[in-house]
Design a protein around this motif. Structure first.
Motif, mmCIF file in Angstrom:
data_model
loop_
_atom_site.group_PDB
_atom_site.id
_atom_site.type_symbol
_atom_site.label_atom_id
_atom_site.label_comp_id
_atom_site.label_asym_id
_atom_site.label_seq_id
_atom_site.Cartn_x
_atom_site.Cartn_y
_atom_site.Cartn_z
ATOM 1 N N THR A 367 74.884 86.639 78.592
ATOM 2 C CA THR A 367 76.155 86.283 79.219
ATOM 3 C C THR A 367 77.294 87.156 78.706
ATOM 4 O OG1 THR A 367 75.313 84.053 79.391
ATOM 5 C CG2 THR A 367 77.681 84.323 79.686
ATOM 6 N N LEU A 368 77.277 87.434 77.411
ATOM 7 C CA LEU A 368 78.371 88.235 76.842
ATOM 8 C C LEU A 368 78.203 89.735 77.113
ATOM 9 C CD1 LEU A 368 78.830 86.294 73.478
ATOM 10 C CD2 LEU A 368 80.234 86.153 75.549
ATOM 11 N N SER A 369 77.087 90.099 77.752
ATOM 12 C CA SER A 369 76.842 91.512 78.054
ATOM 13 C C SER A 369 77.864 92.090 79.018
ATOM 14 C CB SER A 369 75.459 91.702 78.697
ATOM 15 O OG SER A 369 74.452 91.423 77.775
ATOM 16 N N THR A 370 78.543 91.211 79.765
ATOM 17 C CA THR A 370 79.554 91.735 80.700
ATOM 18 C C THR A 370 80.954 91.650 80.089
ATOM 19 O OG1 THR A 370 79.384 89.550 81.733
ATOM 20 C CG2 THR A 370 78.361 91.401 82.905
ATOM 21 N N SER A 371 81.044 91.165 78.842
ATOM 22 C CA SER A 371 82.369 91.123 78.207
ATOM 23 C C SER A 371 82.295 91.696 76.791
ATOM 24 C CB SER A 371 82.900 89.691 78.197
ATOM 25 O OG SER A 371 81.958 88.802 77.595
ATOM 26 N N THR A 372 82.322 90.842 75.765
ATOM 27 C CA THR A 372 82.426 91.355 74.387
ATOM 28 C C THR A 372 81.245 92.225 73.967
ATOM 29 O OG1 THR A 372 81.644 89.168 73.792
ATOM 30 C CG2 THR A 372 83.938 89.641 73.307
#
Ligand code: PFF
Length: 460
Positions: A367-372
């Protein structure tokens, strides 16, 4: 029948009707793979040529693996690991490891699937609550980028997804789900058709149809073939034991090969319809077909935005996509839960909570691969892409080879004939002879060749 056998029989829920078998297995196959993965992979891998290779993979590989899983599951009447142990009890021949790899693959898939399902749930919620009413057809790309670029929202939605499927699995309401799928799959189909008509009548739509159906065979590379094979496994929910688990719930009188053919054909039709909804619109609006995973979340809202009652249809589409995703995820969660309850004697509640919790914690990396974590790469891939690639393109094909070898060689032609013809009651000898050749030779060799070639280990 002994008392012990009777009590296991009553404990194991089974599918009650032929339609129930179809609904459950098709409910597992139809999911985000059709409306999200199929269009995005087709777009990334050059269009029609990819679709062509995909269809061959479905027929020659995916379908035989599905029938094989049904055979293993129904013959043993047990979960994915227990089934192999029952059919090959010798401790020196650890075939059950195939089941263990399958359980691991279910986790890998869920790490990223729950993330995308979270996007779908949030889109359903947003459109239900009017959040899309102010968004214009040209702004959907920005809306999506903003959403996946944030941290809290996608994580919360992923946990909502996990909580939802956990509640259903703990309650054990498979029958409710089955019944729901039976009603809702046709509605999804109708909505897809409406979407198709709208997309196909947009000015400039034909370029999208050509993209989907006119193959340019120069675009076929080793990587494209591996991606098509991976998609065939993912789409049909095979290579990891979902269909083995579901096979164990299929009654002795059901025609398993016929059911597998119906699932493969219907599932492929849904994918093509999704492609017809997406690509004409992509070309009509000037989007790029190779946008990848974001394609669905940008083009579908844009398409609906241009039609009367678009807001209503948009809402219905994402609600139904959420339900389709939920049906697929339940079958995925059922794999470790059936294993842990039957083999490890955990309670259904503990098995579900521990499995879903693990999926949530490790899945947050996706999930965080597209943000932080967008810059954190492992083997050159973000966590999201790594989980996706490792499951579809490695774990499922490897599982597929082992399943073919087990059915084709360990169980062998006699057991195949006996189990898949219901001890001679079905008139399908010719079909099963072809199937036997596919499962013994064609499928395992083809999977191995594609796998080694796609990974660059050998080149043709
Ligand atoms: N077939 C599902 C889809 O296309 O969305 C995904 C899936 C479900 C893959 C169950 C594997 C599985 F065991």
């Amino acid at each position: 029948m002994s008392d012990k056998e009777k009590s296991t029989e009553t404990k194991r829920e089974g599918f009650s009707t032929t339609l129930g078998v179809l609904a459950a297995t098709l409910g597992s196959a139809v999911g985000l793979g059709n409306i999200w993965k199929f269009p995005s992979l087709t777009g990334q891998n050059g269009g029609a040529a990819f679709v062509f290779v995909y269809l061959i993979c479905v027929l020659l590989i995916g379908l035989p693996v599905m029938i094989s899983e049904f055979i293993i599951g129904r013959r043993a009447g047990a979960n994915n690991v227990g089934a192999f142990k029952k059919l090959e009890p010798s401790p020196t021949k650890p075939w059950y490891m195939t089941g263990v790899v399958g359980v691991a693959a279910a986790f890998l898939i869920m790490f990223f699937y729950t993330d995308v399902a979270g996007w779908v749930y949030s889109y359903a919620f947003k459109s239900l609550t009017g959040g899309f009413s102010q968004v214009g057809a040209t702004e959907t790309a920005d809306v999506f980028a903003k959403y996946v670029g944030s941290v809290a929202g996608p994580l919360v939605w992923q946990w909502i997804v996990l909580a939802t499927i956990s509640v259903i699995i703990i309650a054990g309401v498979t029958k409710g789900i089955e019944r729901m799928t039976k009603t809702l799959l046709p509605i999804l189909l109708v909505l897809l058709l409406i979407c198709d008509i709208r997309a196909l009548t947009l000015p400039g739509a034909f370029a999208g149809v050509e993209y989907l159906f006119r193959p340019d065979f120069t675009k076929i590379t080793a990587g494209v073939v591996l991606a098509a094979l991976g998609l065939a496994f993912f789409k049909l929910s095979v290579g990891m034991g979902t269909m083995t688990t579901y096979g164990s719930y299929i009654g002795k009188k059901e025609n398993m090969p016929a059911n597998a053919v119906k699932v493969a054909l219907s599932d492929t039709l849904v994918s093509i319809l999704a492609g017809l909804a997406v690509f004409p619109a992509v070309f009509a609006f000037g989007f790029q077909p190779d946008a990848g995973p974001s394609l669905l979340f940008i083009t579908i809202p844009a398409v609906f935005k241009t039609m009367p009652f678009g807001q209503l249809f948009l809402t219905m589409f994402f609600v139904l996509a959420s339900i389709a995703a939920t049906g697929a995820m339940i079958s995925l969660l059922e794999v470790p839960v059936a294993y842990l309850t039957e083999e490890k004697r955990w309670s259904r509640m503990t098995a579900t909570l521990v499995s879903a919790g693990t999926m949530g914690v490790i899945g947050s990396l996706a999930t965080l691969s597209t943000s932080t974590l967008s810059d954190t790469l492992v083997f050159g891939k973000t966590f999201f892409d790594l989980f996706d690639f490792a499951s579809s393109n490695i774990a499922l094909p490897v599982g597929g080879i082992l399943i073919c070898l087990f059915v084709g060689w360990k169980l062998g032609p006699k057991v195949i004939m006996d189990e898949a013809s219901n001890a001679g009651a079905l008139n399908n000898v010719v079909f099963l002879k072809v199937f036997t050749v596919l499962v013994r030779y064609v499928a395992p060799l083809a999977i191995l060749a594609v796998l080694l070639n796609g990974l660059g280990i050998i080149t043709f």
